[in-house]
Design an enzyme around this catalytic site. Structure first.
Site, mmCIF file in Angstrom:
data_model
loop_
_atom_site.group_PDB
_atom_site.id
_atom_site.type_symbol
_atom_site.label_atom_id
_atom_site.label_comp_id
_atom_site.label_asym_id
_atom_site.label_seq_id
_atom_site.Cartn_x
_atom_site.Cartn_y
_atom_site.Cartn_z
ATOM 1 N N ASP A 483 0.836 -1.258 -0.023
ATOM 2 C CA ASP A 483 -0.059 -0.009 -0.018
ATOM 3 C C ASP A 483 0.903 1.156 -0.080
ATOM 4 O O ASP A 483 0.287 2.282 -0.160
ATOM 5 C CB ASP A 483 -0.910 0.193 1.253
ATOM 6 C CG ASP A 483 -2.004 -0.746 1.235
ATOM 7 O OD1 ASP A 483 -2.362 -1.176 0.069
ATOM 8 O OD2 ASP A 483 -2.629 -1.110 2.333
HETATM 9 C C1 BGC Z 1 0.751 1.324 6.180
HETATM 10 C C2 BGC Z 1 0.251 0.128 5.347
HETATM 11 C C3 BGC Z 1 -1.390 0.032 5.356
HETATM 12 C C4 BGC Z 1 -1.815 1.286 4.760
HETATM 13 C C5 BGC Z 1 -3.343 1.329 4.631
HETATM 14 C C6 BGC Z 1 0.081 2.509 5.676
HETATM 15 O O1 BGC Z 1 0.438 3.452 6.308
HETATM 16 O O2 BGC Z 1 1.929 1.180 6.289
HETATM 17 O O3 BGC Z 1 0.697 -1.099 6.293
HETATM 18 O O4 BGC Z 1 -1.653 -0.915 4.583
HETATM 19 O O5 BGC Z 1 -1.408 2.313 5.593
HETATM 20 O O6 BGC Z 1 -4.022 1.414 5.921
HETATM 21 C C1 NOJ Z 2 -1.377 -3.734 5.569
HETATM 22 C C2 NOJ Z 2 -2.527 -3.583 4.795
HETATM 23 O O1 NOJ Z 2 -3.725 -4.467 5.556
HETATM 24 C C3 NOJ Z 2 -2.374 -4.785 3.519
HETATM 25 O O2 NOJ Z 2 -3.306 -4.847 2.755
HETATM 26 C C4 NOJ Z 2 -1.062 -4.195 2.834
HETATM 27 O O3 NOJ Z 2 -1.001 -5.289 2.011
HETATM 28 C C5 NOJ Z 2 0.086 -4.363 3.740
HETATM 29 N N1 NOJ Z 2 -0.199 -3.466 4.778
HETATM 30 C C6 NOJ Z 2 1.395 -3.701 3.146
HETATM 31 O O4 NOJ Z 2 1.321 -2.608 2.808
#
Ligand code: BGC
Ligand code: NOJ
Length: 811
Positions: A483
């Protein structure tokens, strides 16, 4: 250093000090009512949706971390204490907290008085039971005052923590006997209220926080407890709470129990009141009557145990490695059920207000629980598919209460659609229920446009196949699994969301990870199509997959490993030509799992590079070298300090991808080593470094670039649970459901001489014994099913049998 120990016979982790490095929590609830419960009885409860129907208040980001819970104060002479130490923090003479499957038991002892608090949510009821048992261990009579205390949330947790100009005026309660009815907003649009009750006569009560706690005291030193007497306060606005006062007389050796119940109650719209502004208490009274004696509570608690015994009997391993057995048979599957219930909504790191159910998260979680609750998995799949768009793309998340897509963090995450294929195929391989493919699913919840689920899968596939960039690789869109790799965002303003800023559809940025995902699940989709007789479409799908393999091998290969992506300028990301972030973990795992480069040595090379460049003693980092500066063209990933989160943290979710990939090329020793490094159970001894619970995975462990290398964060709600279970149960221990039966294909350390698996599959119990006399890492030499030799390694579906014995010899 350890802060407790595993009690496997009872499926519990026993915490022996309240001073854990972070609150170590458990989850109560299996269906619709849930509680988070820490080792000092902190946490909160909600019904269905942690944001919209929150029963009790919790303050995140506090100091100490864990403030707010269900607190019981014991006043024994001049000493005031809590069984779970918080919030008074009186030093206890003895303390344990047993976190078990859906329940926790805290036992505290002080001055020869023992208090045991059992907390659980009955299987199909909307309440949390707290049974307190007080035992006088001294030789003289004790007169004790027991005070309970919970703080109500005014339902919408977000509003509750922001909208004080309104909230300080809305609070309302009713008190009848020992029951406190929390009815804020009930007079107008709500038809639900909360109850907090105890099954004994009370000496007094309080419902106003200011009265109970005192204006200047705080929960650590409540006014009423200090005075030893309730104020019988009725709250009008401000902060409604529930507190009971019980006077307890205990002869030497005597015990008494008290059943407290916190419940969620709903009335039909036309039956809300029994008199003007007096709530209809009928359903509350019914609920309370189910748990008003010890025997009834025992029965409900037994039912909960039976429920978990049954669930955890579906896949068990019996090996020489006690820690492995513990992980597979108890904690990993337990965590998979929790991620099924919570997705990423409510933990001690997820406030319950931020994220609903993630599209990709829920699809991946399903890989870990489909064998446990296949009917509920079916329902989940339909819910998810209903939120898809007509062009095959998806929302990134949906709200559990409404089951509608939610645009809060946008859409256009181009890996999302493929995970639908992953989870539907997993469901089919587990259940053989092909009827789900005919199930009509809506688009964006518009029923008038519903088409069969199979068509949704096709649109998922086609969306990726027809959205390719200049290197014939899939466009990344907003982001893919990572993400934080935001290649179309270009954010320069502090506070802008990396997930919704910039165009969701950049014209050129591409993802090699999605390419790998497309190949893996495209192949599965093609085999599904063949299986249901759609050969023509299967051929077309295979042709697209082959083109993608060629594109990855050509433009997605960097010489020693797979490239991660191409950015908006068509420059490679995760390549040796990059200044920072030269190699990423995700494409190495996914491309190899998809079988890319297995024939020509690229797969082996990529995994070797992972070992050389990304591995550490606590697991594999997400990338190297860590980004030391903000790269506007890469987005959030470069916003984290080196070693944290996606910027070279050990992101546990994708470590099992490498374990799986290692099995694809036959490396059982390495696969197991990868598994072990991040597995919390093997890290129990270093809990002071790891800090999060030793019984569950956390999302992230600080990487080698971080000053706190080895420190875990974001425990519980992570795709790591499902992927570890998949890696271990299917790829390493090697019991893989296929459309037509269980395949046995282990890939294990060469010193593993064998193990046994019990697996319930499509109504039959399989006892599978794996023997490894020659110490190989992979390969099945022979197999017998009920004593008969069988060709190959697929156990045919047992049609009329309930029990089948299988012996597999590796070689
Ligand atoms: C986090 C991710 C997460 C994303 C969406 C980011 O700040 O590092 O792990 O999936 O937010 O909520
Ligand atoms: C947490 C999110 O829930 C997941 O969808 C994502 O793949 C990982 N972070 C990596 O960014």
């Amino acid at each position: 250093m350890k802060y407790g120990y595993f009690d496997d016979a009872n499926r519990e982790y026993v915490i022996t000090t309240p001073r854990t490095p972070l609150p170590w929590i458990n989850y109560l609830g299996s269906m619709e009512f849930f509680g988070l419960f820490s080792n000092t009885a902190g946490g909160y409860d909600f019904y269905k949706d942690a944001k919209l129907l929150r029963l009790t208040r919790y303050r995140y980001n506090n100091s100490p971390y864990d403030c707010g819970g269900r607190y019981y104060y014991i006043k024994d002479g001049d000493t005031v204490w809590n069984p779970g130490w918080q919030p008074v923090q009186t030093e206890l003479d003895a303390y344990t907290c047993r976190h078990g499957m859906g329940y926790s038991v805290i036992t505290g002892k002080k001055n020869d008085l023992e208090a045991e608090l059992l907390a659980f949510v009955p299987i199909s009821d909307n309440c949390e039971i707290n049974r307190i048992k007080l035992t006088n261990l001294s030789s003289s009579k004790k007169e004790i005052d027991l005070f309970s205390y919970i703080e109500f949330c005014l339902w919408n947790a977000e509003d509750d923590s922001t909208n004080f100009q309104r909230n300080f005026s809305t609070g309302e309660v009713e008190v009848i006997g020992s029951t406190i009815y929390h009815k804020t907003e009930y007079r107008e649009r709500r038809r639900h209220y909360a109850i907090y009750t105890v099954n004994k006569e009370v000496a007094g009560f309080d419902t106003s926080r200011d009265e109970f706690v005192g204006l200047y005291n705080g929960a650590r030193n409540p006014q009423v407890v200090a005075e030893g007497k309730s104020h019988n306060s009725e709250c009008h606005g401000w902060a409604p709470i529930g507190s009971h006062h019980l006077k307890v007389s205990l002869e030497p050796g005597a015990s008494e129990t008290f059943v407290f119940l916190l419940g969620y109650v709903e009335n039909p719209k036309d039956q809300k009141f029994e008199a003007p502004n007096v709530v209809n208490k009928k359903p509350a009274i019914e609920m309370m009557s189910k748990y008003d004696t010890d025997a009834k509570v025992d029965k409900a608690f037994d039912d909960l145990k039976v429920y978990w015994d049954e669930l955890l009997s579906k896949y068990t391993v019996n090996s020489e490695d006690e820690k492995l057995n513990r992980l597979v048979n108890i904690w990993n599957q337990y965590q998979c059920m929790i991620t099924f219930n919570m997705s990423r909504s409510a933990s001690y790191f997820e406030s319950g207000m931020g994220r609903g159910m993630g599209f990709r998260d829920s699809c991946q979680d399903l890989l870990g629980f489909v064998h446990l609750v296949p009917e509920r998995a079916r329902e989940r799949i339909i819910d998810i598919a209903n939120t898809q768009f007509e062009n095959g793309s998806t929302y990134h998340q949906y709200q559990p209460l409404t089951k509608r897509g939610n645009a809060a963090i946008g859409g256009g995450f181009n890996d999302d659609p493929l995970w639908l294929i992953a989870c539907v195929c997993a469901y089919l391989r587990e259940t053989g229920d092909f009827s789900i493919l005919d199930e009509k699913c809506a688009f964006d919840n518009d029923e008038s446009k519903a088409t069969p689920l199979l068509d949704h899968l096709d649109r998922s596939f086609t969306y990726i196949a027809t959205n390719l960039g200049p290197h014939a690789l899939p466009l990344i869109g907003r982001a893919d699994w990572n993400d934080c790799l935001n290649l179309n965002c270009f954010s320069e303003e502090p506070g802008e969301s990396f997930q919704i800023t910039g165009p969701s559809e950049g014209p050129v940025a591409e993802s090699v990870f999605i390419a790998g995902l497309f190949v893996k699940y495209g192949k599965e989709y093609a085999s599904l199509l063949s299986r249901i007789g759609k050969e023509d479409r299967a051929k077309e799908v295979t042709a697209e997959v082959d083109k993608m393999v060629a594109a990855v091998e050509d433009k997605g290969w960097d010489g020693e490993w797979f490239v991660r992506a191409y950015d908006a300028y068509s420059n490679p990301v995760g390549s040796k030509v990059c200044e920072e972030g030269q190699i990423y973990i995700e494409p190495q795992g996914m491309c190899v799992m998809a079988g890319i480069g297995v024939e020509n040595g690229k797969a082996e090379k990529a995994l070797k590079s992972v070992e050389e460049k990304l591995d550490t003693k606590f697991g594999i980092t997400l990338l190297q070298p860590a980004y030391t500066k903000y790269h506007v063209e890469l987005g959030e990933i470069t916003s984290y300090p080196p070693g944290y989160k996606e910027n070279a943290g050990i992101f546990c979710h994708n470590n099992p991808w490498i374990a799986c990939a290692e099995t694809v090329v036959g490396h059982g020793n390495r696969a197991f080593e990868v598994f072990k490094k991040t597995c919390p159970i093997y890290l129990e001894e270093i809990s002071e470094i790891h800090r999060t619970e030793p019984y569950v995975y956390c999302q992230m462990v600080a990487g080698c670039d971080a000053p706190t290398f080895g420190e875990g964060k974001n425990s519980w709600l992570t795709g790591t649970a499902a992927w570890t279970f998949t890696a271990m149960s299917q790829y390493i221990l090697g019991i893989q459901p296929t459309f037509d039966g269980l395949m046995v294909n282990p890939c294990i350390p060469s010193d593993n001489k064998g193990y046994k698996i019990k697996r319930t599959y499509r109504g039959c119990d399989y006892d599978i014994e794996i023997k490894n006399p020659n110490g190989v890492e992979k390969g099945v030499a022979s197999m017998t099913v009920d004593g008969q030799a069988v060709d190959g390694n697929i156990i045919p579906i047992a049609k009329d049998k309930k029990q089948v014995s299988v012996v597999v010899t590796m070689g």
